[in-house]
Design an enzyme around this catalytic site. Sequence first.
Site, PDB file in Angstrom:
ATOM      1  N   PRO A 200       0.793  -1.228   0.000  1.00 47.31           N
ATOM      2  CG  PRO A 200      -0.109  -1.081   2.138  1.00 47.31           C
ATOM      3  CD  PRO A 200       0.555  -2.047   1.201  1.00 47.31           C
ATOM      4  CG  ASN A 201      -0.258   4.316   1.367  1.00 52.62           C
ATOM      5  OD1 ASN A 201      -1.223   4.856   0.848  1.00 52.62           O
ATOM      6  ND2 ASN A 201      -0.319   3.761   2.565  1.00 52.62           N
TER       7      ASN A 201
ATOM      8  NE  ARG B 108       3.866   6.629   1.718  1.00 55.87           N
ATOM      9  CZ  ARG B 108       4.138   5.415   2.156  1.00 55.87           C
ATOM     10  NH1 ARG B 108       4.698   4.534   1.340  1.00 55.87           N
ATOM     11  NH2 ARG B 108       3.870   5.077   3.379  1.00 55.87           N
TER      12      ARG B 108
ATOM     13  CE1 TYR C 161       8.830   4.941   3.276  1.00 56.45           C
ATOM     14  CE2 TYR C 161       7.275   6.772   3.191  1.00 56.45           C
ATOM     15  CZ  TYR C 161       7.736   5.605   3.789  1.00 56.45           C
ATOM     16  OH  TYR C 161       7.101   5.112   4.900  1.00 56.45           O
TER      17      TYR C 161
ATOM     18  CG  ASN D  91       8.033  -2.051   0.656  1.00 57.48           C
ATOM     19  OD1 ASN D  91       7.480  -2.147   1.753  1.00 57.48           O
ATOM     20  ND2 ASN D  91       8.654  -0.959   0.268  1.00 57.48           N
TER      21      ASN D  91
ATOM     22  CB  ALA E 232       1.283   0.461   6.735  1.00 55.05           C
TER      23      ALA E 232
ATOM     24  CD  GLU F 230      10.049  -7.673   6.183  1.00 55.37           C
ATOM     25  OE1 GLU F 230      10.252  -8.796   6.722  1.00 55.37           O
ATOM     26  OE2 GLU F 230       9.722  -6.665   6.832  1.00 55.37           O
TER      27      GLU F 230
ATOM     28  CG  HIS G 141      10.852  -2.441   4.983  1.00 51.98           C
ATOM     29  ND1 HIS G 141       9.490  -2.337   4.874  1.00 51.98           N
ATOM     30  CD2 HIS G 141      11.097  -3.620   5.602  1.00 51.98           C
ATOM     31  CE1 HIS G 141       8.938  -3.413   5.408  1.00 51.98           C
ATOM     32  NE2 HIS G 141       9.891  -4.216   5.852  1.00 51.98           N
TER      33      HIS G 141
ATOM     34  NE  ARG H 135      10.080   6.007   8.720  1.00 58.22           N
ATOM     35  CZ  ARG H 135       9.081   5.831   7.849  1.00 58.22           C
ATOM     36  NH1 ARG H 135       9.087   4.770   7.046  1.00 58.22           N
ATOM     37  NH2 ARG H 135       8.082   6.688   7.790  1.00 58.22           N
TER      38      ARG H 135
HETATM   39  C1  DQA Z   1       8.003   0.969   4.134  1.00 57.19           C
HETATM   40  C2  DQA Z   1       8.037   1.229   5.646  1.00 57.19           C
HETATM   41  C3  DQA Z   1       6.666   1.088   6.264  1.00 57.19           C
HETATM   42  O1  DQA Z   1       6.725   1.362   7.657  1.00 57.19           O
HETATM   43  C4  DQA Z   1       5.706   2.092   5.633  1.00 57.19           C
HETATM   44  O2  DQA Z   1       4.407   1.922   6.168  1.00 57.19           O
HETATM   45  C5  DQA Z   1       5.708   2.014   4.152  1.00 57.19           C
HETATM   46  C6  DQA Z   1       6.978   1.842   3.445  1.00 57.19           C
HETATM   47  C7  DQA Z   1       9.365   1.248   3.454  1.00 57.19           C
HETATM   48  O3  DQA Z   1       9.522   0.852   2.313  1.00 57.19           O
HETATM   49  O4  DQA Z   1      10.232   1.893   4.049  1.00 57.19           O
HETATM   50  O5  DQA Z   1       4.675   2.181   3.508  1.00 57.19           O
HETATM   51  O6  DQA Z   1       7.681  -0.393   3.916  1.00 57.19           O
END
Ligand code: DQA
Length: 143
Positions: free
Chosen positions: A8-9, A16, A21, A73, A76, A97, A99, A106
Site C-alpha cells: 500500500p501507498n 509521498r 522515501y 515490500n 504498513a 522483505e 523496505h 523510525r
Molecule cells: C516501508 C516502511 C513502512 O513502515 C511504511 O508503512 C511504508 C513503506 C518502506 O519501504 O520503508 O509504507 O515499507
Amino acid sequence: MILVIHGPNLNLLGMREPDVYGVKTLDDINQCLRELASGNNIELKIVQSNSEGKIIDIIHQSLEQNIEAIIINPGAFTHYSIAIRDALAAIEVPILEVHLSNIYKREEFRHKSVIAPVVTGQISGFGVDSYTLALEQAIRLIE
Ligand code: DQA
C-alpha cells in the site's frame, strides 16, 4: 520468474514523503528492476496493491505459477498483517522483505515486522537500492 509485490501507498512514491522515501517513482524503481532482471535473463512479474486481500490472492496465485522467489515490500502491512504473514508462511520459495526506509530508525510502531519471521531475509534502509540488492540476492538464491 521472480515476483515483486509492492504494498500500500507505494504507488505514490516520488510525491509521498520524499524526505523519507526519496524522489524516485514506482515506475522508476520497476524500470531499474526490469533492467537488472533482463541483464540476468530473469523474468519479472511486478504488482502493486493497496489491498491486503489482493496481496494475499497474489501470494496464493504464485503457488500455481512458475515463481522462483518473491520480493515484497508490504508497506504498513509489515507491522500488523498476520494474514499476509500466514500467506507467506505457506510459500516454499525464497522470500525477500524490502523496505526503502530503515524501519528500525523510525517510529516505534515500525520497529516490529510481523512478516520478518517467515521470510528468508530482510533489506531495510537503502532506498531504491534495497530493491536492487534484494533482486541481486534473489537471483543468486535461485541460480
Ligand atoms: C516501508 C516502511 C513502512 O513502515 C511504511 O508503512 C511504508 C513503506 C518502506 O519501504 O520503508 O509504507 O515499507
